[in-house]
Design a protein around this motif. Structure first.
Motif, PDB file in Angstrom:
ATOM      1  N   GLN A   1       1.754 -10.431   6.046  1.00  0.00           N
ATOM      2  CA  GLN A   1       0.784 -11.433   6.497  1.00  0.00           C
ATOM      3  C   GLN A   1       0.605 -12.559   5.477  1.00  0.00           C
ATOM      4  O   GLN A   1      -0.251 -13.422   5.638  1.00  0.00           O
ATOM      5  CB  GLN A   1      -0.575 -10.775   6.783  1.00  0.00           C
ATOM      6  CG  GLN A   1      -0.540  -9.678   7.834  1.00  0.00           C
ATOM      7  CD  GLN A   1      -0.080 -10.155   9.206  1.00  0.00           C
ATOM      8  OE1 GLN A   1      -0.132 -11.343   9.511  1.00  0.00           O
ATOM      9  NE2 GLN A   1       0.370  -9.230  10.046  1.00  0.00           N
ATOM     10  N   GLY A   2       1.396 -12.531   4.392  1.00  0.00           N
ATOM     11  CA  GLY A   2       1.330 -13.617   3.411  1.00  0.00           C
ATOM     12  C   GLY A   2       0.220 -13.455   2.394  1.00  0.00           C
ATOM     13  O   GLY A   2      -0.192 -14.423   1.751  1.00  0.00           O
ATOM     14  N   MET A   3      -0.280 -12.223   2.252  1.00  0.00           N
ATOM     15  CA  MET A   3      -1.339 -11.959   1.260  1.00  0.00           C
ATOM     16  C   MET A   3      -0.704 -11.556  -0.064  1.00  0.00           C
ATOM     17  O   MET A   3       0.433 -11.109  -0.106  1.00  0.00           O
ATOM     18  CB  MET A   3      -2.205 -10.777   1.732  1.00  0.00           C
ATOM     19  CG  MET A   3      -3.097 -11.056   2.880  1.00  0.00           C
ATOM     20  SD  MET A   3      -4.604 -11.874   2.375  1.00  0.00           S
ATOM     21  CE  MET A   3      -5.526 -10.501   1.722  1.00  0.00           C
ATOM     22  N   LEU A   4      -1.495 -11.665  -1.132  1.00  0.00           N
ATOM     23  CA  LEU A   4      -1.058 -11.137  -2.423  1.00  0.00           C
ATOM     24  C   LEU A   4      -1.562  -9.702  -2.546  1.00  0.00           C
ATOM     25  O   LEU A   4      -2.778  -9.463  -2.489  1.00  0.00           O
ATOM     26  CB  LEU A   4      -1.618 -11.974  -3.561  1.00  0.00           C
ATOM     27  CG  LEU A   4      -0.866 -13.253  -3.912  1.00  0.00           C
ATOM     28  CD1 LEU A   4      -1.642 -14.037  -4.952  1.00  0.00           C
ATOM     29  CD2 LEU A   4       0.554 -12.967  -4.394  1.00  0.00           C
ATOM     30  N   ALA A   5      -0.645  -8.763  -2.715  1.00  0.00           N
ATOM     31  CA  ALA A   5      -1.002  -7.354  -2.910  1.00  0.00           C
ATOM     32  C   ALA A   5      -0.657  -7.006  -4.350  1.00  0.00           C
ATOM     33  O   ALA A   5       0.519  -6.947  -4.710  1.00  0.00           O
ATOM     34  CB  ALA A   5      -0.223  -6.476  -1.932  1.00  0.00           C
ATOM     35  N   LEU A   6      -1.686  -6.806  -5.183  1.00  0.00           N
ATOM     36  CA  LEU A   6      -1.469  -6.655  -6.627  1.00  0.00           C
ATOM     37  C   LEU A   6      -2.069  -5.340  -7.125  1.00  0.00           C
ATOM     38  O   LEU A   6      -3.049  -4.842  -6.557  1.00  0.00           O
ATOM     39  CB  LEU A   6      -2.133  -7.825  -7.370  1.00  0.00           C
ATOM     40  CG  LEU A   6      -1.754  -9.230  -6.876  1.00  0.00           C
ATOM     41  CD1 LEU A   6      -2.627 -10.280  -7.538  1.00  0.00           C
ATOM     42  CD2 LEU A   6      -0.276  -9.514  -7.129  1.00  0.00           C
ATOM     43  N   THR A   7      -1.463  -4.817  -8.179  1.00  0.00           N
ATOM     44  CA  THR A   7      -2.012  -3.587  -8.778  1.00  0.00           C
ATOM     45  C   THR A   7      -2.284  -3.808 -10.266  1.00  0.00           C
ATOM     46  O   THR A   7      -1.566  -4.555 -10.930  1.00  0.00           O
ATOM     47  CB  THR A   7      -1.034  -2.398  -8.624  1.00  0.00           C
ATOM     48  OG1 THR A   7       0.249  -2.797  -9.101  1.00  0.00           O
ATOM     49  CG2 THR A   7      -0.918  -1.941  -7.193  1.00  0.00           C
ATOM     50  N   PHE A   8      -3.326  -3.138 -10.774  1.00  0.00           N
ATOM     51  CA  PHE A   8      -3.648  -3.233 -12.199  1.00  0.00           C
ATOM     52  C   PHE A   8      -2.495  -2.658 -13.011  1.00  0.00           C
ATOM     53  O   PHE A   8      -2.015  -1.559 -12.716  1.00  0.00           O
ATOM     54  CB  PHE A   8      -4.905  -2.406 -12.516  1.00  0.00           C
ATOM     55  CG  PHE A   8      -6.171  -2.954 -11.941  1.00  0.00           C
ATOM     56  CD1 PHE A   8      -6.824  -4.013 -12.557  1.00  0.00           C
ATOM     57  CD2 PHE A   8      -6.726  -2.417 -10.778  1.00  0.00           C
ATOM     58  CE1 PHE A   8      -8.006  -4.510 -12.025  1.00  0.00           C
ATOM     59  CE2 PHE A   8      -7.895  -2.908 -10.242  1.00  0.00           C
ATOM     60  CZ  PHE A   8      -8.541  -3.970 -10.870  1.00  0.00           C
ATOM     61  N   ASN A   9      -2.080  -3.380 -14.041  1.00  0.00           N
ATOM     62  CA  ASN A   9      -1.088  -2.812 -14.956  1.00  0.00           C
ATOM     63  C   ASN A   9      -1.746  -1.669 -15.725  1.00  0.00           C
ATOM     64  O   ASN A   9      -1.181  -0.591 -15.875  1.00  0.00           O
ATOM     65  CB  ASN A   9      -0.595  -3.918 -15.901  1.00  0.00           C
ATOM     66  CG  ASN A   9       0.514  -3.429 -16.786  1.00  0.00           C
ATOM     67  OD1 ASN A   9       1.282  -2.561 -16.387  1.00  0.00           O
ATOM     68  ND2 ASN A   9       0.588  -3.961 -17.988  1.00  0.00           N
ATOM     69  N   ASP A  10      -2.984  -1.919 -16.162  1.00  0.00           N
ATOM     70  CA  ASP A  10      -3.770  -0.872 -16.813  1.00  0.00           C
ATOM     71  C   ASP A  10      -4.953  -0.577 -15.876  1.00  0.00           C
ATOM     72  O   ASP A  10      -5.832  -1.415 -15.682  1.00  0.00           O
ATOM     73  CB  ASP A  10      -4.269  -1.391 -18.168  1.00  0.00           C
ATOM     74  CG  ASP A  10      -5.176  -0.373 -18.859  1.00  0.00           C
ATOM     75  OD1 ASP A  10      -5.477   0.677 -18.247  1.00  0.00           O
ATOM     76  OD2 ASP A  10      -5.582  -0.654 -20.005  1.00  0.00           O
ATOM     77  N   LYS A  11      -4.951   0.635 -15.318  1.00  0.00           N
ATOM     78  CA  LYS A  11      -5.981   0.947 -14.307  1.00  0.00           C
ATOM     79  C   LYS A  11      -7.404   0.837 -14.857  1.00  0.00           C
ATOM     80  O   LYS A  11      -8.349   0.648 -14.098  1.00  0.00           O
ATOM     81  CB  LYS A  11      -5.737   2.342 -13.727  1.00  0.00           C
ATOM     82  CG  LYS A  11      -4.498   2.380 -12.838  1.00  0.00           C
ATOM     83  CD  LYS A  11      -4.264   3.730 -12.219  1.00  0.00           C
ATOM     84  CE  LYS A  11      -2.976   3.684 -11.398  1.00  0.00           C
ATOM     85  NZ  LYS A  11      -2.634   4.951 -10.785  1.00  0.00           N
TER      86      LYS A  11
END
Ligand code: SF4
Length: 755
Positions: free
Chosen positions: A676-686
């Motif tokens: 859908q063109g969203m940014l899906a990001l994850t913490f490098n350091d949780k």
């Protein structure tokens, strides 16, 4: 003729060479499921020894099937792709939006009025884009697919979890979300994790009271509702070949209840008979021509333990009829033990209603075996002790069983015939008195029996059984009745025993139908207008999402920092919101209303940074959108687990959320966000999750050099003037980065089509 013979010819022309190439590359015999999977690799996907349960692989399914509830958003999205026609043969089936209330005709009339605009929309979109359309009353998606479209060795996806039913005709058929259906119809590859394989060897032969349903009820008892997760279940052995094709369909159907990706059976005589009986002699002849490719290699059956990750063996000659439940389909009780188990658990033993039919169990064979018991009610001077209903799976079955007098027999004992639709199986049962929430027991031949599933009453104890056992139980009206050993008292006070059911696999006079309810699409749909009333509350045409503006994102507001579990139900709730599944703006009013705000432990209560006041999530986000300010959602572990519902990704996109930053994603939701063109990001350091504060303003840097494997930077501007910079990861490949830049995957397809 509804089925696409040219497509099947093409599949069969290529299948042997693809299977041979895979066998050579792997250097070992192949199971049936492996053959079908390898034969359907997408042209961009390289053949390799994929790792089960690990490798993500691109496929090119042969067909798409959609039911009316899920088809709406799938087709609204497909319309954005700009294609004149669907890329693969597809069908739409109107079955979920029909309430069972009085009886078939009347209920159908009410439904076609109530949901007229949805049905008209689905009909006109189908007509325009080359999709087969099955009107309300034509039947339930999976029965209609089995009768018309399924073919041995084929691969199909469908927007319903019981799409797996088509494994009864030797397919690999998998239930998916609407976004996946849209992709395949638009010509994109479809991704699946290469499944594990569970083998079920069936020895012996069904007899007496035991039915195919009991096989899957037994398997569900062994594997539980999670035991099939990520696996294809392959049934084989003499017990498999001795069973009818529709019986195999029942077994595969309930593979969904053990969480299996799908289930399948090798091509055999029973499938050939069924294909011929349903007007597909040509398909049967073609399948005969490559039958060695539509079954596992002989070595697999000789040493199955070598080729399957798990092996189960069931002797059908010794298998007992089962009733599974209440409240879960894997609580399996053989009928001989039901008395003691029911009493021990305090289950209500008086059966109020017996319901047969549904997509799971409404074949001619099922109904003929049930009617053999209904006949005994009159012949033996008995009366039906419970209410009894029949939900035929298709008009073809209904018409044929009416012609053969079965419906008359049912009517004579006081049964009620509902429309050829889902009805009581999906909570669309307007059951009198259900609102009183009284503790009561029902038995049915459907597949699911979770609390509230049939009638909305959490105190209805629902047990799943074969149609013949359900009929016998409804005659007795007693959950502790074992028809194999117990007697009933007739109107003369005599003790009588029910004879074991018998029936016919296929109608001796062939199937008949007057109006099957099928609408073929226009040969050239370019002139067909799809009309959606702009004032509609249930449908809304989609506008393409805007492309990325080409800069880093600055000054985003924190919409919500969600605490703990945040499933697709928390993000886009079901229940009363189901009716808005075709209207993105209206359904967006449920966006994240179930998520718990980290800062106040409340659901649907967040701080509006423009006013400083707390309010609902959707309204707050709408205020940011109106002010032209983007936002970011922060979440915990496994964000977006649950269903594959694309609404959970589309709603934030629609309302102007720019990024979702979490500790980890459920994979399907992550992919949906990317599409859908969203940014899906994850913490490098949780641990950086803890740095997010309620009044933060957020920048996302690094987008101008967005590249696979390159982390991005998030800058947190805290209210006290301090700043934290944190590194965030993503899993976008180059193609997915293009989706982001274009504002969504469909925008790319549209551009390609226009070029
Ligand atoms: Fe789903 Fe029940 Fe309808 Fe089958 S009959 S498609 S299980 S709702």
């Amino acid at each position: 003729m509804a089925f696409d013979i040219e497509m099947i010819k093409k599949v069969y022309a290529n299948l042997p060479a693809k299977v041979d190439a895979a066998r050579k590359a792997l250097g070992r015999p192949l199971t049936l499921a492996e053959k079908i999977l390898f034969a359907h690799l997408h042209s961009d996907q390289q053949l390799s020894n994929f790792e089960r349960g690990k490798s993500y692989v691109d496929f090119a399914p042969d067909r798409v099937a959609m039911q009316d509830a899920t088809a709406q958003m799938a087709l609204l999205q497909f319309m954005q792709a700009g294609r004149p026609k669907v890329a693969v043969p597809s069908s739409v089936h109107c079955d979920h939006l029909i309430t069972a209330r009085v009886e078939a005709k009347q209920d159908l009339q009410v439904a076609t009025t109530e949901s007229k605009e949805v049905f008209d929309f689905l009909s006109s979109v189908s007509n325009k884009y080359g999709i087969d359309f099955w009107k309300p009353g034509a039947g339930i998606i999976h029965q209609v697919v089995l009768e018309n479209y399924a073919f041995p060795g084929g691969m199909m996806i469908g927007t319903d979890s019981h799409t797996v039913n088509a494994g009864g005709l030797g397919m690999v058929a998998i239930g998916v979300g609407g976004a996946d259906a849209c992709d395949v119809m638009a010509g994109l590859p479809w991704e699946l994790k290469w499944p594990k394989l569970i083998g079920v060897k069936l020895t012996g032969k069904l007899n007496g009271w035991t039915a195919p349903k009991d096989v899957i009820l037994k398997v569900a008892g062994i594997l539980t509702v999670k035991g099939g997760t990520g696996a294809i279940v392959e049934y084989f052995g003499e017990g498999a070949t001795s069973m009818s094709c529709t019986g195999k369909g029942t077994i595969c159907n309930m593979g969904a209840e053990i969480g299996a990706t799908t289930s399948t059976f090798a091509y055999d005589e029973s499938m050939s008979r069924y294909l011929k009986a349903t007007g597909r002699e040509e398909v049967a002849a073609m399948a005969d021509g490559i039958k060695n490719y539509l079954t596992a290699d002989a070595e697999v059956y000789q040493s199955p333990e070598k080729y399957f990750d798990q092996l189960i063996e069931i002797n059908l000659s010794e298998l007992e009829p089962h009733l599974n439940g209440p409240f879960t389909p894997d609580l399996a009780t053989p009928i001989s033990k039901m008395k003691e188990v029911a009493v021990a658990n305090g289950w209500p033993t008086k059966i109020e209603v017996g319901l047969i039919g549904s997509c799971t169990n409404s074949s001619y064979e099922d109904i003929s075996r049930a009617v053999s018991l209904a006949k005994q009610v009159q012949d033996k001077g008995l009366t039906l002790k419970s209410e009894f209903t029949i939900t035929p799976g298709s008009e073809q079955v209904r018409f044929t069983i009416e012609r053969d007098g079965f419906l008359d027999t049912f009517n004579q004992i006081g049964a009620k015939v509902f429309a050829n639709a889902c009805g009581p199986c999906i909570g669309m049962w307007d059951r009198v008195g259900a609102d009183k929430k009284e503790k009561n027991t029902i038995v049915h031949s459907f597949n699911r029996n979770f609390a509230k599933r049939a009638d909305g009453n959490p105190n209805t104890y629902a047990f799943v059984g074969s149609p013949e056992l359900v009929t016998a139980m409804a005659i007795a009206g007693d959950l502790t009745f074992n028809p194999m050993t117990d007697t009933l008292t007739n109107d003369k006070g005599e003790k009588v025993k029910l004879d074991a059911p018998n029936g016919e696999e296929l109608p001796a006079k062939g199937f008949s139908v007057d109006d099957p309810g099928y609408q073929a699409p226009a040969a050239d749909g370019s002139g067909v207008q799809v009309v959606v009333d702009p004032a509609s509350k249930r449908l809304q045409l989609l506008e393409p999402f805007p492309a990325w503006e080409g800069t880093d994102l600055k000054g985003l507001k924190l919409l919500i920092k969600a605490k703990g579990k945040c499933t697709t139900d928390h993000i886009s709730m079901a229940g009363p919101w189901l009716k808005f599944r075709g209207h993105l703006d209206n359904i967006s009013n449920n966006m994240l209303i179930g998520a718990i705000n980290y800062f106040n432990d409340k659901a649907d209560s967040i701080k509006n940074e423009l006013t400083g006041e707390y309010g609902p999530v959707p309204a707050t986000q709408r205020a940011y959108k109106a002010a032209g300010i983007g936002s970011i959602v922060v979440g915990d572990e496994n964000y977006g687990e649950g269903s594959s519902r694309e609404h959970a990704a589309m709603e934030p996109r629609h309302l102007g959320v720019r990024a979702i930053l979490v500790k980890s994603f459920a994979r399907i939701h992550e992919t949906n966000l990317k599409k859908q063109g969203m940014l899906a990001l994850t913490f490098n350091d949780k641990n950086d999750y803890d740095k997010i504060q309620e009044d933060d303003t957020v920048d996302i840097d690094g987008l101008t050099s967005f590249a696979p494997g390159q982390p991005l930077t998030i800058v947190l501007h805290h209210k006290d003037g301090s700043v934290d910079k944190i590194s965030v990861n993503h899993t976008y490949n180059q193609q997915q980065i293009e989706w982001f830049k274009a504002g969504g995957a469909l925008n790319i397809i549209r551009k390609q089509v226009a070029a």
